[in-house]
Design an enzyme around this catalytic site. Structure first.
Site, mmCIF file in Angstrom:
data_model
loop_
_atom_site.group_PDB
_atom_site.id
_atom_site.type_symbol
_atom_site.label_atom_id
_atom_site.label_comp_id
_atom_site.label_asym_id
_atom_site.label_seq_id
_atom_site.Cartn_x
_atom_site.Cartn_y
_atom_site.Cartn_z
ATOM 1 C CG HIS A 169 25.242 90.413 -35.702
ATOM 2 N ND1 HIS A 169 25.500 89.190 -35.144
ATOM 3 C CD2 HIS A 169 24.700 90.147 -36.912
ATOM 4 C CE1 HIS A 169 25.129 88.226 -35.978
ATOM 5 N NE2 HIS A 169 24.634 88.783 -37.058
ATOM 6 C CG HIS A 196 30.638 88.280 -35.052
ATOM 7 N ND1 HIS A 196 30.037 88.816 -36.150
ATOM 8 C CD2 HIS A 196 29.658 88.102 -34.129
ATOM 9 C CE1 HIS A 196 28.745 88.936 -35.907
ATOM 10 N NE2 HIS A 196 28.494 88.530 -34.697
ATOM 11 C CG ASP A 222 30.007 85.015 -31.280
ATOM 12 O OD1 ASP A 222 29.134 85.024 -30.380
ATOM 13 O OD2 ASP A 222 29.720 85.077 -32.489
ATOM 14 C CG HIS A 279 23.682 76.639 -29.442
ATOM 15 N ND1 HIS A 279 22.544 77.363 -29.171
ATOM 16 C CD2 HIS A 279 24.432 77.413 -30.263
ATOM 17 C CE1 HIS A 279 22.602 78.535 -29.811
ATOM 18 N NE2 HIS A 279 23.743 78.597 -30.466
HETATM 19 O O1 DOR Z 1 26.974 81.743 -34.126
HETATM 20 C C1 DOR Z 1 26.403 82.607 -33.492
HETATM 21 N N1 DOR Z 1 25.732 82.313 -32.356
HETATM 22 N N2 DOR Z 1 26.407 83.863 -33.947
HETATM 23 C C2 DOR Z 1 25.660 84.835 -33.383
HETATM 24 O O2 DOR Z 1 25.732 85.954 -33.839
HETATM 25 C C3 DOR Z 1 24.755 84.524 -32.269
HETATM 26 C C4 DOR Z 1 25.249 83.353 -31.510
HETATM 27 C C5 DOR Z 1 24.229 82.808 -30.555
HETATM 28 O O3 DOR Z 1 23.641 83.585 -29.778
HETATM 29 O O4 DOR Z 1 24.052 81.588 -30.542
#
Ligand code: DOR
Length: 414
Positions: free
Chosen positions: A177, A211, A281, A285
């Site tokens: 990363h 990414h 990715d 959330h």
């Molecule tokens: O936007 C992101 N969310 N980038 C990351 O590298 C981690 C990921 C997450 O785990 O929420």
């Protein structure tokens, strides 16, 4: 012997396209041709729909263990199947993180019991993803295909160098990363890309860059590759398809390309062969966490339609090319025999309705989370069915294990 016959499909893979019938026998592609009748086979009438090799995602977060309010292995697998993915590699930033054999064994066992899509856990590079002390890479080795601290870059060069040496001895890649915090985004990414490429050359370890979002990173990558470094890279559907100029500053890490011009440069890098894989990715959330600034896009269900709409329908990529980035390319990196519709390859397939337009709305997700800037967008290329090793796992809004137990309940006999 179990045989699934997919009748009258338009087959597209990186090698080309043709129309006819495809038989999957005991989990692998078998006979291919026209006008089959196989006594005893289960038959799914394709009615001319497009069949692609099942997609392989090198990069997703299913948040299990630790964050069941965002996602878990069951809903993540549902979302994957709905998105046309039959194999998914999961990042280590769970709670507890994947820095011990117990955690990765839990993930593998739960995924096996779900029996929907293949799950390939990634182990942590460092203990607690803290970037200081290496995790027990050797103890993790039987359960993981690679190591990554994704979510954060490994800031210390000595730690990354030792990780690459030990991963090399174990025959596994390190996924980087690339982000040094505090120096601005493209510089922070390019600095770590440059360091890790140099370390990969020095150690001879396999490096995979996650990414990538800056065109400068792609140039560094191509240079190192022409010097013989064993390195691969991925780019996400959102960095290829969405810019801040058109979609606003949606919070995701790395950030969306600032302008349409920068986005165009990333697309040009893809067309020039910089990226072997497009990886989602998928980062679910809750609305509360998003409101508090959590970065990420819930993207595994919209990846194909977004790419199909933005690139294939616009004539910027052919469908065989897109298929390579979503299946054959990532499968090679993972070491899987997937990504081609050829006898002997895993019988993983996705049936797509290319001309079926739909609006992405809150109700269309199997993931627990809907955090994505593509809500409200009109997309084409709807996933109609997903088949994993000859078993239908998703069809027309229905999921195996949730809505049916066996595809004999949803298809006819030959
Ligand atoms: O936007 C992101 N969310 N980038 C990351 O590298 C981690 C990921 C997450 O785990 O929420």
């Amino acid at each position: 012997m179990s045989v699934l016959l997919l009748r009258d499909v338009r087959v597209v893979d990186p090698l080309g396209e043709w129309r006819g019938d495809v038989a999957i026998e005991d989990g692998a592609f078998a006979a291919l041709g026209q006008g089959f009748s196989l006594p005893g086979a289960q038959v799914l009438e394709g009615e001319g729909r497009t069949l692609l090799p099942g997609f392989v995602d090198l990069h997703a977060h299913f948040r299990d263990p630790g964050f069941p309010e965002k996602e878990d292995l069951q809903t993540g697998s549902w979302a994957a199947a709905h998105g046309g993915f039959t194999a998914v590699s999961l990042m280590a930033n769970t709670d507890p993180p994947c820095d011990s054999p117990e955690v990765v064994r839990y993930i593998r066992e739960k995924a096996q019991a779900l029996n929907l899509v293949e799950i390939y856990p990634v182990g942590a590079v460092t203990k607690g993803l803290r970037g200081e002390e290496l995790a027990d890479l050797e103890a993790l080795a039987p359960y993981v295909w690679a190591y990554s601290d994704d979510g954060k870059g490994v800031a210390r060069a000595d730690v990354m160098a030792e990780a690459l040496r030990r991963a090399r001895a174990l025959g596994k890649p390190i996924l980087s990363h690339p982000e040094f915090p505090g120096v601005g985004h493209p510089l922070g990414e390019e600095l770590m890309v440059a360091r890790d490429l140099r370390l990969a050359q020095e150690t001879g370890a396999r490096l995979h860059l996650q990414h990538l979002s800056s065109p400068g990173s792609a140039r560094l990558l191509q240079e190192a590759r022409s010097a013989g470094a064993p390195v691969t890279a991925e780019v996400t559907p959102h960095h290829l398809g969405l810019s801040q100029e058109r979609f606003g500053d949606y919070r995701v890490n790395p950030p969306l390309p600032p302008t349409e011009g920068v986005r165009g440069e990333l697309v040009a890098a893809l067309r020039a062969g910089a990226f072997a894989a497009v990886a989602t990715d998928h980062a679910p959330h809750t609305p509360e966490d998003k409101a508090r600034g959590a970065p990420g896009i819930s993207g595994i269900e919209t990846a194909f339609p977004l790419l199909y709409t933005t690139f294939v329908r616009e004539g910027l990529l052919s469908l065989p090319e897109l298929s390579r980035y979503l299946a054959f390319g990532p499968a090679r990196i993972l070491g899987l025999r997937k990504g081609l519709v050829r006898p002997g390859y895993d019988g993983d397939a996705v049936l797509v309705e290319e001309d079926e337009g739909f609006v992405v709305d809150e109700g269309s997700f199997f993931s627990k989370s809907r955090n994505t800037p593509v809500l409200g967008m009109r997309l084409w290329g709807k996933i109609w069915a997903t088949i994993h090793r000859g078993e239908i796992v998703y069809i027309k809004g229905r999921l195996r294990g949730r809505d049916f137990d066996d595809h004999r309940q949803v298809v006819g006999a030959g």
